[in-house]
Design a protein around this motif. Structure first.
Motif, mmCIF file in Angstrom:
data_model
loop_
_atom_site.group_PDB
_atom_site.id
_atom_site.type_symbol
_atom_site.label_atom_id
_atom_site.label_comp_id
_atom_site.label_asym_id
_atom_site.label_seq_id
_atom_site.Cartn_x
_atom_site.Cartn_y
_atom_site.Cartn_z
ATOM 1 N N UNK A 157 0.861 -1.185 0.000
ATOM 2 C CA UNK A 157 0.000 0.000 0.000
ATOM 3 C C UNK A 157 0.897 1.234 0.000
ATOM 4 N N UNK A 158 1.517 1.532 -1.146
ATOM 5 C CA UNK A 158 2.482 2.638 -1.182
ATOM 6 C C UNK A 158 1.863 3.989 -0.858
ATOM 7 N N UNK A 159 0.579 4.150 -1.155
ATOM 8 C CA UNK A 159 -0.082 5.398 -0.816
ATOM 9 C C UNK A 159 -0.097 5.652 0.680
ATOM 10 N N UNK A 160 -0.289 4.579 1.450
ATOM 11 C CA UNK A 160 -0.289 4.720 2.906
ATOM 12 C C UNK A 160 1.095 5.100 3.417
ATOM 13 N N UNK A 161 2.135 4.613 2.753
ATOM 14 C CA UNK A 161 3.498 5.007 3.130
ATOM 15 C C UNK A 161 3.688 6.500 2.880
ATOM 16 N N UNK A 162 3.322 6.931 1.695
ATOM 17 C CA UNK A 162 3.539 8.331 1.318
ATOM 18 C C UNK A 162 2.721 9.292 2.172
ATOM 19 N N UNK A 163 1.559 8.835 2.638
ATOM 20 C CA UNK A 163 0.684 9.709 3.424
ATOM 21 C C UNK A 163 0.895 9.576 4.934
ATOM 22 N N UNK A 164 1.775 8.678 5.338
ATOM 23 C CA UNK A 164 1.976 8.454 6.769
ATOM 24 C C UNK A 164 2.495 9.738 7.424
ATOM 25 N N UNK A 165 1.961 10.114 8.583
ATOM 26 C CA UNK A 165 2.382 11.365 9.237
ATOM 27 C C UNK A 165 3.883 11.451 9.498
ATOM 28 N N UNK A 166 4.505 10.341 9.870
ATOM 29 C CA UNK A 166 5.942 10.369 10.130
ATOM 30 C C UNK A 166 6.721 10.648 8.859
ATOM 31 N N UNK A 167 6.282 10.029 7.767
ATOM 32 C CA UNK A 167 6.938 10.271 6.475
ATOM 33 C C UNK A 167 6.766 11.726 6.069
ATOM 34 N N UNK A 168 5.559 12.229 6.195
ATOM 35 C CA UNK A 168 5.286 13.615 5.803
ATOM 36 C C UNK A 168 6.020 14.609 6.691
ATOM 37 N N UNK A 169 6.236 14.231 7.925
ATOM 38 C CA UNK A 169 6.909 15.136 8.854
ATOM 39 C C UNK A 169 8.409 15.241 8.569
ATOM 40 N N UNK A 170 9.012 14.137 8.134
ATOM 41 C CA UNK A 170 10.464 14.105 8.002
ATOM 42 C C UNK A 170 10.974 14.196 6.564
ATOM 43 N N UNK A 171 10.153 13.796 5.598
ATOM 44 C CA UNK A 171 10.609 13.768 4.204
ATOM 45 C C UNK A 171 9.984 14.917 3.425
ATOM 46 N N UNK A 172 10.835 15.717 2.809
ATOM 47 C CA UNK A 172 10.407 16.818 1.939
ATOM 48 C C UNK A 172 10.467 16.317 0.500
ATOM 49 N N UNK A 173 9.289 16.055 -0.080
ATOM 50 C CA UNK A 173 9.237 15.457 -1.408
ATOM 51 C C UNK A 173 9.526 16.456 -2.530
ATOM 52 N N UNK A 174 9.908 17.664 -2.180
ATOM 53 C CA UNK A 174 10.388 18.596 -3.200
ATOM 54 C C UNK A 174 11.900 18.499 -3.370
#
Length: 301
Positions: A157-174
């Motif tokens: 479920x890669x979408x759940x990985x990308x949307x996970x709060x920890x991922x969003x908090x630490x990874x800047x996808x820009x």
């Protein structure tokens, strides 16, 4: 290399991370009932191959069955771990400051964030795994570690990985990211479309990002004149993993290369793990024939 005694069996006890100072399940996004130690888990079996002690009797029994038919599996696991370290050092030396390590398994020191910070102390790392026990270990070992987090999520479920709060908090996808899929895609079946899962993650990553990938194979080493696949050993290994929480899906080099999708392979391409930019002596053809992992690193243009 772990430097531990591979001959000493780990005691049959809850692994480190369970206890009064460990983060409880309520902090990891799962309930205590979800922790299953009745079946072997690939992450805990891999920990055993590496000489770790964060495993249970069911994992050790299954791992010993694999070792019985394929004694070189421990050498392969260590070679795979060494590949991860080389790749992480190379990417951080090249400017990568964010790592998403999916299917990380039991944390084994030196961990990804420890290796990255040898070169770049400001590197941010998120570990991802779908096993609650891995989550507990990671939580216990990553306490008070700045710029490092763990996400309980599944590669399926890669979408759940990308949307996970920890991922969003630490990874800047820009900004460029190193996506690590080390020894995990062989637990994804063809029906689950591993290439599509990688592509979904890749779509979220900007140009300059990298994919670090290793994958188990039963293909003989092409440069070894006596190379062959021991079909009895292959069947024995696959059978062991049928009883585990995730079956093993071995692929050839030709089946692994397409998994890189939009990532352009860096030299030397997809090779046996000891041959990817070695920093020491290279094993001979016979040893490489017993190395069960292919690996490569790709860059998104």
């Amino acid at each position: 290399m772990t430097g531990q005694d591979f001959s000493a069996p780990a005691p049959d006890r809850p692994a480190p991370g369970f206890g009064p100072y460990a983060p409880g399940p309520e902090h990891s996004g799962f309930s205590a009932e979800q922790i299953d130690t009745s079946r072997p888990h690939p992450a805990r079996m891999y920990d055993y191959y590496l000489g770790g002690r964060d495993n249970y009797e069911v994992d050790r029994a299954a791992a010993e069955r694999v070792i019985e038919v394929h004694p070189q599996v421990r050498l392969s696991a260590r070679a795979n771990r060494a590949f991860l370290r080389r790749a992480v050092r190379e990417l951080t030396a090249g400017g990568i400051r964010q790592i998403l390590d999916v299917g990380t398994g039991i944390p084994t020191s030196p961990n990804t964030h420890e290796v990255a910070r040898e070169t770049a102390p400001d590197t941010r790392v998120v570990y991802v795994d779908n096993d609650p026990i891995v989550a507990t270990h990671a939580g216990a070992r990553l306490l008070d570690t700045d710029r490092t987090g763990f996400a309980l999520a599944d590669l399926r479920d890669p979408g759940a990985i990308l949307d996970h709060p920890t991922v969003r908090d630490l990874i800047d996808f820009s900004q460029p990211v190193a996506l690590l899929l080390v020894a995990v895609l062989h637990f994804i079946s063809d029906d689950e479309d591993p290439a599509a899962l990688v592509a979904t993650l890749a779509d979220a990553l900007p140009a300059g990002s990298h994919l670090v990938l290793s994958h188990a194979t039963d293909e003989p080493y092409e440069a070894y004149e006596g190379g062959r696949v021991d079909q009895t050993a292959r069947a024995g290994v696959v059978d062991v993993y049928k009883s585990a929480t995730a079956p093993l899906n071995l692929r050839t080099k030709a089946g692994i290369e397409p998994l890189f999708g939009p990532f352009t392979l860096l030299d030397p391409g997809v090779v046996r793990v000891p041959l990817w930019r070695p920093d020491g002596p290279v094993p001979g053809p016979q040893e490489l024939n017993h190395t069960i992992f292919y690996a490569g690193v790709g860059r998104k243009g």
